[in-house]
Design a protein around this motif. Sequence first.
Motif, PDB file in Angstrom:
ATOM      1  N   GLY A 132       0.806  -1.072  -0.040  1.00 41.93           N
ATOM      2  CA  GLY A 132       0.080   0.010  -0.079  1.00 41.93           C
ATOM      3  C   GLY A 132       0.857   1.110   0.109  1.00 41.93           C
ATOM      4  N   HIS A 133       2.220   1.092   0.009  1.00 38.35           N
ATOM      5  CA  HIS A 133       2.933   2.398  -0.085  1.00 38.35           C
ATOM      6  C   HIS A 133       2.575   3.193  -1.388  1.00 38.35           C
ATOM      7  CE1 HIS A 133       6.485   5.119  -0.397  1.00 38.35           C
ATOM      8  NE2 HIS A 133       6.828   4.583   0.850  1.00 38.35           N
ATOM      9  N   PRO A 134       2.086   4.503  -1.015  1.00 39.34           N
ATOM     10  CA  PRO A 134       1.830   5.217  -2.355  1.00 39.34           C
ATOM     11  C   PRO A 134       2.792   5.558  -3.273  1.00 39.34           C
ATOM     12  CG  PRO A 134       2.359   6.660  -0.351  1.00 39.34           C
ATOM     13  CD  PRO A 134       2.464   5.211   0.182  1.00 39.34           C
ATOM     14  N   GLY A 135       4.072   5.263  -3.195  1.00 44.82           N
ATOM     15  CA  GLY A 135       5.071   5.684  -4.215  1.00 44.82           C
ATOM     16  C   GLY A 135       5.792   7.073  -3.980  1.00 44.82           C
ATOM     17  N   GLU A 136       6.971   7.148  -4.622  1.00 43.88           N
ATOM     18  CA  GLU A 136       7.845   8.293  -4.228  1.00 43.88           C
ATOM     19  C   GLU A 136       6.967   9.509  -5.095  1.00 43.88           C
ATOM     20  OE1 GLU A 136      12.477   9.579  -5.671  1.00 43.88           O
ATOM     21  OE2 GLU A 136      11.623   7.622  -6.069  1.00 43.88           O
ATOM     22  N   ASP A 137       6.536   9.232  -6.115  1.00 42.37           N
ATOM     23  CA  ASP A 137       5.993  10.659  -6.708  1.00 42.37           C
ATOM     24  C   ASP A 137       4.910  10.935  -6.059  1.00 42.37           C
ATOM     25  OD1 ASP A 137       7.363  10.168  -8.982  1.00 42.37           O
ATOM     26  OD2 ASP A 137       6.092   9.080 -10.153  1.00 42.37           O
ATOM     27  N   ASP A 138       3.977  10.328  -5.200  1.00 42.93           N
ATOM     28  CA  ASP A 138       2.918  10.609  -4.516  1.00 42.93           C
ATOM     29  C   ASP A 138       3.591  11.304  -3.116  1.00 42.93           C
ATOM     30  OD1 ASP A 138       1.112  10.132  -6.326  1.00 42.93           O
ATOM     31  OD2 ASP A 138       0.267   8.287  -5.243  1.00 42.93           O
ATOM     32  N   VAL A 139       4.544  10.797  -2.539  1.00 46.57           N
ATOM     33  CA  VAL A 139       5.178  11.186  -1.488  1.00 46.57           C
ATOM     34  C   VAL A 139       5.985  12.692  -1.673  1.00 46.57           C
ATOM     35  CG1 VAL A 139       6.957  10.866   0.121  1.00 46.57           C
ATOM     36  CG2 VAL A 139       5.692   9.061  -0.432  1.00 46.57           C
ATOM     37  N   GLU A 140       6.534  12.684  -2.988  1.00 38.90           N
ATOM     38  CA  GLU A 140       7.031  14.287  -3.426  1.00 38.90           C
ATOM     39  C   GLU A 140       5.739  15.124  -3.425  1.00 38.90           C
ATOM     40  OE1 GLU A 140      10.185  16.481  -3.634  1.00 38.90           O
ATOM     41  OE2 GLU A 140      10.117  14.237  -3.152  1.00 38.90           O
ATOM     42  N   GLU A 141       4.618  14.718  -3.974  1.00 39.89           N
ATOM     43  CA  GLU A 141       3.538  15.630  -4.141  1.00 39.89           C
ATOM     44  C   GLU A 141       3.153  16.235  -2.834  1.00 39.89           C
ATOM     45  OE1 GLU A 141      -0.943  15.779  -5.887  1.00 39.89           O
ATOM     46  OE2 GLU A 141       0.288  13.969  -6.502  1.00 39.89           O
ATOM     47  N   LEU A 142       3.051  14.961  -1.873  1.00 38.95           N
ATOM     48  CA  LEU A 142       2.686  15.827  -0.521  1.00 38.95           C
ATOM     49  C   LEU A 142       3.674  16.372   0.200  1.00 38.95           C
ATOM     50  CD1 LEU A 142       0.664  15.005   1.926  1.00 38.95           C
ATOM     51  CD2 LEU A 142       2.349  13.011   2.530  1.00 38.95           C
ATOM     52  N   ILE A 143       4.761  16.450  -0.175  1.00 41.28           N
ATOM     53  CA  ILE A 143       5.918  17.187   0.438  1.00 41.28           C
ATOM     54  C   ILE A 143       5.945  18.719   0.092  1.00 41.28           C
ATOM     55  CG2 ILE A 143       8.397  17.587   0.706  1.00 41.28           C
ATOM     56  CD1 ILE A 143       8.695  14.475   0.971  1.00 41.28           C
ATOM     57  N   ASN A 144       5.568  18.696  -1.253  1.00 42.94           N
ATOM     58  CA  ASN A 144       5.411  20.071  -1.877  1.00 42.94           C
ATOM     59  C   ASN A 144       4.142  20.673  -1.601  1.00 42.94           C
ATOM     60  OD1 ASN A 144       8.084  19.804  -3.080  1.00 42.94           O
ATOM     61  ND2 ASN A 144       7.090  18.707  -5.029  1.00 42.94           N
ATOM     62  N   ALA A 145       3.228  19.757  -1.114  1.00 40.31           N
ATOM     63  CA  ALA A 145       1.856  20.592  -1.126  1.00 40.31           C
ATOM     64  C   ALA A 145       1.680  21.135   0.532  1.00 40.31           C
ATOM     65  CB  ALA A 145       0.639  19.694  -1.354  1.00 40.31           C
ATOM     66  N   LEU A 146       2.317  20.759   1.235  1.00 38.77           N
ATOM     67  CA  LEU A 146       2.396  20.664   2.746  1.00 38.77           C
ATOM     68  C   LEU A 146       3.083  22.003   3.179  1.00 38.77           C
ATOM     69  CD1 LEU A 146       2.136  17.191   4.265  1.00 38.77           C
ATOM     70  CD2 LEU A 146       0.069  18.765   3.699  1.00 38.77           C
ATOM     71  N   GLU A 147       2.922  22.862   4.197  1.00 40.38           N
ATOM     72  CA  GLU A 147       3.393  23.950   4.599  1.00 40.38           C
ATOM     73  C   GLU A 147       4.272  23.195   5.798  1.00 40.38           C
ATOM     74  OE1 GLU A 147       3.248  26.967   3.752  1.00 40.38           O
ATOM     75  OE2 GLU A 147       1.462  26.628   2.455  1.00 40.38           O
ATOM     76  N   LEU A 148       5.269  24.216   6.135  1.00 43.47           N
ATOM     77  CA  LEU A 148       6.408  23.858   7.290  1.00 43.47           C
ATOM     78  C   LEU A 148       5.907  23.427   8.281  1.00 43.47           C
ATOM     79  CD1 LEU A 148       9.384  23.613   7.941  1.00 43.47           C
ATOM     80  CD2 LEU A 148       9.185  25.718   8.949  1.00 43.47           C
ATOM     81  N   VAL A 149       4.878  23.855   8.838  1.00 41.49           N
ATOM     82  CA  VAL A 149       4.380  23.269  10.197  1.00 41.49           C
ATOM     83  C   VAL A 149       3.621  21.946  10.027  1.00 41.49           C
ATOM     84  CG1 VAL A 149       2.576  23.450  12.124  1.00 41.49           C
ATOM     85  CG2 VAL A 149       4.153  25.491  11.034  1.00 41.49           C
ATOM     86  N   SER A 150       2.918  21.502   9.060  1.00 41.97           N
ATOM     87  CA  SER A 150       2.340  20.382   8.424  1.00 41.97           C
ATOM     88  C   SER A 150       3.234  19.340   8.278  1.00 41.97           C
ATOM     89  CB  SER A 150       1.305  20.454   7.529  1.00 41.97           C
ATOM     90  OG  SER A 150       0.524  21.682   7.538  1.00 41.97           O
TER      91      SER A 150
END
Length: 566
Positions: A431-449
């Motif tokens: 169920g690992h989302p994959g490297e691309d989805d993790v990178e998308e998540l990192i770029n979408a979140l703010e510093l605190v999140s």
Amino acid sequence: PPRRLFPPHARVGRIRNLSAEPSLANARPPATKHRHRRTQKPKLEMARALPMLRIAYDPALVPPGGAQVVSECASPLSGRMTAEPAGRKFHEKCLKVRGLYVEPVPKPDKAELARLASSTALDDEDEEAQENDPDYDGPKDPIKIGAKEFADHYDIMGLGRERYKATADQIKVNYKRLSLQMHPDKCGVAQATEDEKEAIEARFKALHTASEVLSDSKRRREYDSVDADPTDLPMDFVSEDFFEAVIPAFEDLVMFFDGKQDAGKFIEADPDAPFENVRKMYEFWAKFKSWREFPAKDEHDLESADDRGHKRHLEGENKKKRMAEKKKDTIIIKAFVERAELFDPRVLKKKQEEKDAREARRTAKGSGKKEAEEAAKLEAETAAAAAAAAAEADKAGKVSAKKELEKQKKALRKEKARLRDIGKNAEGWVGHPGEDDVEELINALELVSIQTLADSLTAADGAEPVDPGVVVEGLLQALAGLTSAKSEERKAAAEEAVARQAACKGEKVSAPWSDDAEVKLLDKACNQKFPMGTKDRWERVSEFMGENGPTPRTAKAVMMRYKAGF
């Protein structure tokens, strides 16, 4: 038989009383087609005098029976003559005797007729004609530009004084009149000598050419352009001789205005004209556009073109040469208008009046002018100091903000790298989302999140790594919270990961992998049947092992054994 006692020219016949027959006595002799025109007038005069020339006779001389008289004819001529006139001479003699004879005008010979009909013998009886005007200087010399030669068409048409001001109606009327006068048949070309014939025909041909040129608006513009004097506008005038030098130059430019308005209306020659009219004058001449053409000396002869395409090419070349000269003429006119406005006494007067008005307003402020200036200066200095302080504060704020931003960027890069490492540790887990989805998540979140999510996926003491299933569940839940096209899929994947984690917590530890055949079957399933990249790889490997292996294995057990190595 009786002898002939009358001369051969005497008439013999029945004698009637002409006095008793006035109709016969007053009758005019009939005109015949063979009689010459010059004899008609003398005959008519003699016929009018017949009542005074009635023939008389003596009744005693009539023989018995009254059939015939033998005697001389009664004649209106008195006296006897050696040679008695007859026919045309008889009529002339009678008219001379009665004082009615008029000497005919002698007919000129052929040479005289040819001379009278030649080009030098045309006599215009119109007192207003240009030939009868003592102030008219006569025709201009032909103008030759390159291969073209322009004759004085206006002089040929009788419009040498009007020239470019001649109207289309004047051209039409003069051509009709002169073509009748100058036609070779009207000028006795049949009796003229060879030189006179050539002169008569050349003159008539020149008249026809002049009519063609002046009746065609395009050809007339070209002719008027070369017929007028070259553009010679004054440039060295000053305000003292402005009206003597500038106004005539403007009037010379009027004829070349390319527009429907009358350019002459925009010339103000009155020194006391209202300034508004002067302003409109220079507004008009600043936009002045001339239609004058400038035929070049080295233009191509269009008659030498081989075909229409070649002719169009030659026309284009000629047009380029003319436009170059026209551009120079436009620059000269523009410079002249600007200088005229600069030295116009009326414009200078208006500028001086405006300057005096400004000086008067400044003087009217009185003694408070200096204090007002000092106050304004102080106010300006204060405003400048405040502006400088604000600029310095703004600069310091920008520097501080830049440092804070760099600090936040550095912390953000650190937290992104931290969360990226946590995601890499759980790669390969079910169920690992994959490297691309993790990178998308990192770029979408703010510093605190990002910091909060990374802390939740890290052990409190940091001694032991967090279970990969927990990491996968946390990543999927964070991705499900993103608003994107995959939000529904990620939400379902997150729910499935939660359920799987709950199942893993409650399941028993699988039996050890002691059978070599089962290990080989796992190798076949992972490397041949379901290689890396297969969707739901570990679930499908688990199903394959349950169907073909001795012991059912969960997806987690299959994945852990595969990563432990063979």
